[in-house]
Scaffold this motif. Structure first.
Motif, short mmCIF file in Angstrom:
data_model
loop_
_atom_site.label_atom_id
_atom_site.label_comp_id
_atom_site.label_asym_id
_atom_site.label_seq_id
_atom_site.Cartn_x
_atom_site.Cartn_y
_atom_site.Cartn_z
N UNK A 37 33.16 27.51 42.83
CA UNK A 37 32.92 26.29 42.36
C UNK A 37 33.96 25.98 43.79
N UNK A 38 33.96 26.67 44.88
CA UNK A 38 35.07 26.82 46.02
C UNK A 38 36.18 26.96 46.11
N UNK A 39 37.15 26.61 45.03
CA UNK A 39 38.27 26.88 44.88
C UNK A 39 38.67 28.40 44.77
N UNK A 40 40.03 28.45 45.32
CA UNK A 40 40.34 30.04 45.19
C UNK A 40 40.79 29.92 43.49
N UNK A 41 41.65 31.64 42.63
CA UNK A 41 41.30 31.61 41.90
C UNK A 41 42.14 31.53 41.40
N UNK A 42 43.43 30.95 39.94
CA UNK A 42 43.93 29.73 39.44
C UNK A 42 45.58 30.79 39.55
N UNK A 43 44.95 32.33 39.20
CA UNK A 43 46.56 33.30 39.61
C UNK A 43 45.79 34.09 40.75
N UNK A 44 46.85 34.54 41.60
CA UNK A 44 45.86 35.63 42.77
C UNK A 44 47.25 37.08 42.51
N UNK A 45 47.21 37.78 42.29
CA UNK A 45 47.89 39.89 42.11
C UNK A 45 48.02 40.32 42.48
N UNK A 46 49.14 40.26 43.38
CA UNK A 46 49.51 41.40 44.21
C UNK A 46 49.76 42.74 43.65
N UNK A 47 49.34 44.07 43.68
CA UNK A 47 50.42 44.96 42.82
C UNK A 47 50.60 45.62 44.30
N UNK A 48 52.52 45.78 44.26
CA UNK A 48 52.78 47.13 44.93
C UNK A 48 53.35 48.40 44.28
N UNK A 49 53.25 49.03 45.25
CA UNK A 49 53.13 50.23 44.42
C UNK A 49 54.74 50.58 44.75
N UNK A 50 55.37 51.70 43.51
CA UNK A 50 56.88 52.03 43.31
C UNK A 50 56.90 52.64 44.31
N UNK A 51 58.16 52.71 45.09
CA UNK A 51 58.35 53.98 46.24
C UNK A 51 58.18 55.63 45.15
N UNK A 52 59.01 55.42 43.74
CA UNK A 52 59.27 56.56 43.19
C UNK A 52 57.49 57.47 43.06
N UNK A 53 56.84 56.85 43.04
CA UNK A 53 54.93 57.07 43.06
C UNK A 53 55.25 56.77 40.97
N UNK A 54 55.57 55.80 40.60
CA UNK A 54 55.82 55.33 38.85
C UNK A 54 54.54 54.28 38.96
N UNK A 55 54.44 53.16 37.79
CA UNK A 55 53.45 52.14 37.83
C UNK A 55 54.00 51.56 39.00
N UNK A 56 52.98 50.51 39.61
CA UNK A 56 53.93 49.50 40.70
C UNK A 56 53.69 48.58 39.41
N UNK A 57 54.57 47.71 40.52
CA UNK A 57 55.01 46.36 40.03
C UNK A 57 53.93 45.16 41.01
N UNK A 58 53.49 44.65 39.66
CA UNK A 58 52.46 43.51 40.36
C UNK A 58 53.35 42.06 40.52
N UNK A 59 53.21 41.65 41.03
CA UNK A 59 53.56 40.09 41.41
C UNK A 59 52.49 39.17 41.84
#
Length: 109
Positions: free
Chosen positions: A25-47
């Motif tokens: 449609x020419x529009x960017x997605x409604x939500x944009x998720x950015x996974x950020x890796x955890x410093x200790x190797x755990x599950x990533x945080x999602x912004x």
């Protein structure tokens, strides 16, 4: 595929401009998720960032573009599409050990 330089406001990405792929449609997605890796190797945080209009232009009220605002609450169930065939009320899950209605148990004969 086309992309558009889209600004991000709030959160860790505040002030950055990233190229975001546009949909059909020419529009960017409604939500944009950015996974950020955890410093200790755990599950990533999602912004999670939500798309909002950048402003209004002129009399006809068309949006001159989009920007993303930080959503600290993150993703919710409301983000998923609500299909008409999914039903608003669902029957309770059947007990796997229960006998189907109207049929006798094997012990009854």
């Amino acid at each position: 595929m086309r992309s558009q330089d889209t600004p991000f406001e709030g959160g860790p990405m505040d002030g950055r401009v990233l190229p975001v792929l546009l949909g059909i449609t020419g529009h960017p997605p409604k939500t944009y998720r950015i996974p950020v890796p955890a410093p200790g190797g755990g599950p990533p945080t999602v912004l999670v960032y939500r798309r909002v209009p950048q402003g209004r232009s002129g009399r006809i009220g068309l949006s001159p573009g989009w920007k993303y605002l930080y959503d600290p609450a993150g993703a919710t169930a409301a983000d998923r599409p609500r299909w008409p065939w999914s039903g608003r009320t669902r029957a309770p899950a059947a007990d796997p050990d229960a006998t189907p209605r109207g049929k006798p148990d094997d012990a009854d004969g």
